[in-house]
Write an enzyme that holds these catalytic residues in place. Structure first.
Site, PDB file in Angstrom:
ATOM      1  N   LYS A 109       0.873  -1.179   0.000  1.00 38.72           N
ATOM      2  CA  LYS A 109       0.000   0.000   0.000  1.00 38.72           C
ATOM      3  C   LYS A 109       0.899   1.215   0.000  1.00 38.72           C
ATOM      4  O   LYS A 109       2.030   1.158   0.473  1.00 38.72           O
ATOM      5  CB  LYS A 109      -0.873   0.004   1.262  1.00 38.72           C
ATOM      6  CG  LYS A 109      -2.102   0.859   1.157  1.00 38.72           C
ATOM      7  CD  LYS A 109      -3.089   0.287   0.165  1.00 38.72           C
ATOM      8  CE  LYS A 109      -4.509   0.543   0.514  1.00 38.72           C
ATOM      9  NZ  LYS A 109      -5.398  -0.523   0.066  1.00 38.72           N
TER      10      LYS A 109
HETATM   11  N1  GLU Z   1      -6.916  -0.188  -3.348  1.00 39.36           N
HETATM   12  C1  GLU Z   1      -7.630  -1.384  -3.591  1.00 39.36           C
HETATM   13  C2  GLU Z   1      -7.672  -2.262  -2.348  1.00 39.36           C
HETATM   14  O1  GLU Z   1      -7.578  -1.789  -1.250  1.00 39.36           O
HETATM   15  C3  GLU Z   1      -7.166  -2.113  -4.847  1.00 39.36           C
HETATM   16  C4  GLU Z   1      -5.731  -2.499  -4.892  1.00 39.36           C
HETATM   17  C5  GLU Z   1      -5.286  -2.987  -6.267  1.00 39.36           C
HETATM   18  O2  GLU Z   1      -6.095  -3.013  -7.179  1.00 39.36           O
HETATM   19  O3  GLU Z   1      -4.110  -3.325  -6.380  1.00 39.36           O
HETATM   20  O4  GLU Z   1      -7.905  -3.442  -2.420  1.00 39.36           O
END
Ligand code: GLU
Length: 420
Positions: A109
């Site tokens: 993240k």
């Molecule tokens: N931000 C999204 C999540 O929390 C998607 C992450 C992604 O598509 O890599 O799952």
């Protein structure tokens, strides 16, 4: 570093969930420690020129939880409260989510502490490009593939892709997912997370013997996840009676027209003031008697004060970490709420990101129907695996989902062994 991370309440919460699951799985100390702590914690200072000529320094983060099962994957968040510990918690949840869904990824993240609502498009672009430049040595289709999250979108990904492609000298579509479709993004990616939330929620309803067309829902958060979840639920026949966003909450007992509401929000920036609705207190909204409650905003939205007051039958966690461990214990004790934990409920986004990455690697593109059908197949089988595990092991759905994900990671770590 351990203490710094644990001082953040969201990281402490993710760590507590991990420890509970590790105890349940009887994980050996050695592999437990290796699974728990993030591999890489990156912090960047990002100076940019603001529109008024000032130079402002922002702080950006990327946490890569572990790389044992493939490249790491996860969104980039722009929000004033972003800090390293929170990003590390979200990276850890991404890890279990990818493993639970059996995607060949670890979790990551990223984020920048900033308020995109108060920044011009030019400022957002300069900040994103600067962040992308700093991130370049650490990302790539085989290393780490960012995607949108709260406060970011397909345009943000297009700027990152542009920086990476300019540096490389050729287009590198696989460096990010959630891109615009014309830049080799996947059809269906924008609505994927919300679509998955609605799919999981209606699957839970049918387990409870409730028909979608006889049911009702409340959605907290009307960003990309909440608004698409609400729209898909309405198309499925569910009456979406209430929604909220940062500006406040609205209610219509006969059901809100989500297509009109989305258009209204595009114009005004908030759900508040929507003509066919009345105002309701945002906390009260969460306690209304409806079949589905979908928290699709921030983490820790449902705490121990709220948990006893919930009157929903299905709690569909569109956000990451919306329920605190104390609230979890209360919900489990009550036994009258069907919980769809975040790592499953909002996994539609990363799953379609995976499909986008596969299409990029293959230089191929699938139709929206193909993408959503593949998503539904994977969500349905994972949903059923989680429910069967919970029934067989007599545990709650969160523990079941986390156990399935964490075991997948721990097994890979054990098989690969310790280097050197
Ligand atoms: N931000 C999204 C999540 O929390 C998607 C992450 C992604 O598509 O890599 O799952």
């Amino acid at each position: 570093m351990r203490e710094t991370l644990l001082a953040n309440q969201t990281f402490a919460m993710a760590a507590e969930q991990f420890e509970q699951t590790a105890d349940f799985l009887d994980l050996e100390q050695e592999v437990r420690e290796r699974c728990k702590w993030p591999k890489r914690l990156l912090t960047f200072s990002l100076p940019i020129r603001m529109d008024d000529g000032r130079t402002e320094v922002f702080f950006g983060y990327r946490v890569q939880h572990h790389l044992s099962r493939g490249p790491v994957k996860g969104g980039i968040r722009y929000h004033p409260d972003v800090e390293l510990g929170e990003v590390a918690a979200l990276a850890m949840w991404m890890n279990w989510k990818c493993a639970l869904m059996k995607l060949p990824y670890g979790g990551a993240k990223g984020g920048i502490a900033c308020n995109p609502r108060e920044m011009s498009r030019g400022e957002q672009e300069r900040l994103t490009r600067r962040f992308a430049q700093e991130l370049l040595p650490f990302i790539g289709e085989n290393i780490d593939v960012p995607a949108p999250d709260m406060g970011t979108n397909a345009q943000t990904m297009a700027w990152i892709l542009d920086v990476a492609s300019t540096q490389a000298g050729y287009l590198v579509p696989g460096v990010v997912t959630g891109k615009p479709v014309e830049l080799q993004g996947s059809k269906g990616r924008t609505q994927a997370t919300g679509h998955g939330v609605a799919f999981a929620a209606t699957r839970a309803l049918s387990r409870l013997g409730i028909k979608a067309k006889d049911s009702s829902a409340v959605i907290q958060g009307f960003g990309n996840v909440g608004s698409h979840a609400a729209e898909t639920l309405m198309f499925d026949g569910v009456s979406v009676k209430g929604v909220s966003d940062v500006g406040g909450a609205i209610w219509n007992d006969g059901g809100l027209d989500i297509v009109k509401l989305r258009a209204y929000v595009r114009e005004t920036g908030s759900v508040v003031g929507f003509p066919e609705s009345e105002v309701i207190d945002p906390q009260e909204l969460l306690c209304q008697e409806v079949d589905i409650l979908a928290p699709c905003a921030m983490e820790r939205a449902i705490g121990k004060e709220l948990a006893p007051k919930l009157r929903c039958k299905v709690l569909a966690e569109g956000a990451n970490g919306p329920t605190t461990p104390e609230a979890d214990a209360i919900i489990e004790e009550r036994g009258d709420i069907f919980l769809i934990p975040d790592v499953l409920c909002n996994a539609g986004g990363v799953t379609v990101s995976y499909f986008e990455w596969v299409q990029n690697l293959q230089r191929f593109s699938w139709t929206e129907r193909e993408v959503l059908t593949k998503l539904e197949t994977l969500l349905a089988s994972t949903f059923d695996r989680m429910v069967s595990f919970a029934e067989a092991r007599k545990c709650g759905h969160r523990l079941a989902a986390l156990a399935l994900g964490i075991k997948e990671v721990a097994d890979v770590k054990k098989t690969r062994g310790l280097y050197p």
